[in-house]
Design a protein around this motif. Structure first.
Motif, PDB file in Angstrom:
ATOM      1  N   THR A   9       0.358  -1.144   0.190  1.00  0.00           N
ATOM      2  CA  THR A   9      -0.112  -0.055  -0.004  1.00  0.00           C
ATOM      3  C   THR A   9       1.063   1.001   0.279  1.00  0.00           C
ATOM      4  OG1 THR A   9      -1.873  -0.856   1.177  1.00  0.00           O
ATOM      5  CG2 THR A   9      -1.534   1.268   1.826  1.00  0.00           C
ATOM      6  N   ILE A  10       0.402   2.198  -1.631  1.00  0.00           N
ATOM      7  CA  ILE A  10       1.398   3.802  -1.113  1.00  0.00           C
ATOM      8  C   ILE A  10       0.654   4.329  -0.351  1.00  0.00           C
ATOM      9  CG2 ILE A  10       2.996   5.011  -2.648  1.00  0.00           C
ATOM     10  CD1 ILE A  10       3.387   2.362  -3.010  1.00  0.00           C
ATOM     11  N   ARG A  11       1.534   5.271   0.732  1.00  0.00           N
ATOM     12  CA  ARG A  11       0.222   6.456   1.607  1.00  0.00           C
ATOM     13  C   ARG A  11       0.882   7.592   1.403  1.00  0.00           C
ATOM     14  NH1 ARG A  11      -0.257   1.985   5.709  1.00  0.00           N
ATOM     15  NH2 ARG A  11      -1.862   0.893   5.116  1.00  0.00           N
ATOM     16  N   GLN A  12       2.375   7.504   1.239  1.00  0.00           N
ATOM     17  CA  GLN A  12       3.165   8.371   1.598  1.00  0.00           C
ATOM     18  C   GLN A  12       4.077   9.105   0.623  1.00  0.00           C
ATOM     19  OE1 GLN A  12       3.906   9.276   6.238  1.00  0.00           O
ATOM     20  NE2 GLN A  12       4.375   6.715   6.011  1.00  0.00           N
ATOM     21  N   ALA A  13       4.829   9.970   0.579  1.00  0.00           N
ATOM     22  CA  ALA A  13       4.988  10.059  -0.077  1.00  0.00           C
ATOM     23  C   ALA A  13       7.248  10.620  -0.141  1.00  0.00           C
ATOM     24  CB  ALA A  13       4.961  11.526  -1.147  1.00  0.00           C
TER      25      ALA A  13
END
Length: 169
Positions: A9-13
Motif C-alpha cells: 500500500t502506498i500512502r505517503q511520499a
C-alpha cells in the motif's frame, strides 16, 4: 505491506521540504493505492523484513517506527541521494549505461505494454492521474506493440505480398 496477500500500500511520499526529508501525503487520491506485488518478490521482501527486524532489535530505543518498507538501520527514511549513488554503482557493475531510478518506472511500463497489458491497467499500476497521461507518455511503445500485433497476421496473407513495399501511411 501485506506479504501474505502479495500487495503493498502506498500512502505517503518522501520529499525534501526546507532541506529536510519529510513524509508527506501522496499527490493525488489516485496515488494513495494498494498494488499487487510480483510473486517472486514476496520471498525477497520476507527476507528483507527479517533483516529489518534484526536492525530493529539492535537499535533498541533508537529505532524509529516510520512504517516504511526500506529504512536506515534505525528505522528512518533512506536519503534518496544515497539510493541514487548505490543504483549508479549497480548499473556500472552490470555494464549498463547510467540510468536514474525513475527510469525503472518507464522500463516497467514498456515491459507491461510489450507483454500486452492494456493501457488502463498500466495507468493504475503507475498511478497516473489519467489514462491520457499514460497513453501520451507511451505513444511510441503502444504503436510498436500494435504494429507487432498486426504483423502476427502475416501468415494469413500467404507468400504473395511484397515485403519490400513497406507500409502505407
Amino acid at each position: 505491506m501485506d506479504l501474505a496477500g502479495g500487495r503493498i500500500t502506498i500512502r505517503q511520499a518522501l520529499q525534501r521540504v526546507d532541506g529536510r526529508l519529510q513524509l508527506t501525503p501522496v499527490k493525488t487520491d489516485g496515488s494513495n493505492t494498494t498494488l499487487p506485488l510480483p510473486s517472486p518478490l514476496v520471498p525477497i521482501l520476507r527476507e528483507h523484513q527479517r533483516i529489518q527486524g534484526e536492525h530493529r532489535f539492535a537499535a533498541g530505543d533508537e529505532w524509529r517506527d516510520s512504517g516504511l518498507v526500506f529504512t536506515t538501520a534505525v528505522g528512518g527514511p533512506i536519503e534518496p541521494r544515497n539510493v541514487n549513488r548505490m543504483f549508479a554503482r549497480l548499473c556500472e557493475q552490470a555494464g549498463l549505461p547510467r540510468l536514474r531510478v525513475h527510469d525503472l518506472r518507464h522500463s516497467c511500463a514498456t515491459l507491461l505494454f510489450t507483454m500486452g497489458v492494456d493501457a488502463a491497467t498500466v495507468q493504475r499500476i503507475l498511478r497516473h492521474s489519467s489514462i491520457s497521461m499514460t497513453i501520451n507518455t507511451y505513444t511510441e511503445v503502444i504503436e510498436q506493440v500494435q504494429r507487432d500485433a498486426v504483423n502476427e497476421l502475416k501468415p494469413l496473407f500467404g507468400d504473395s505480398h511484397d515485403e519490400s513495399a513497406g507500409y502505407a501511411e
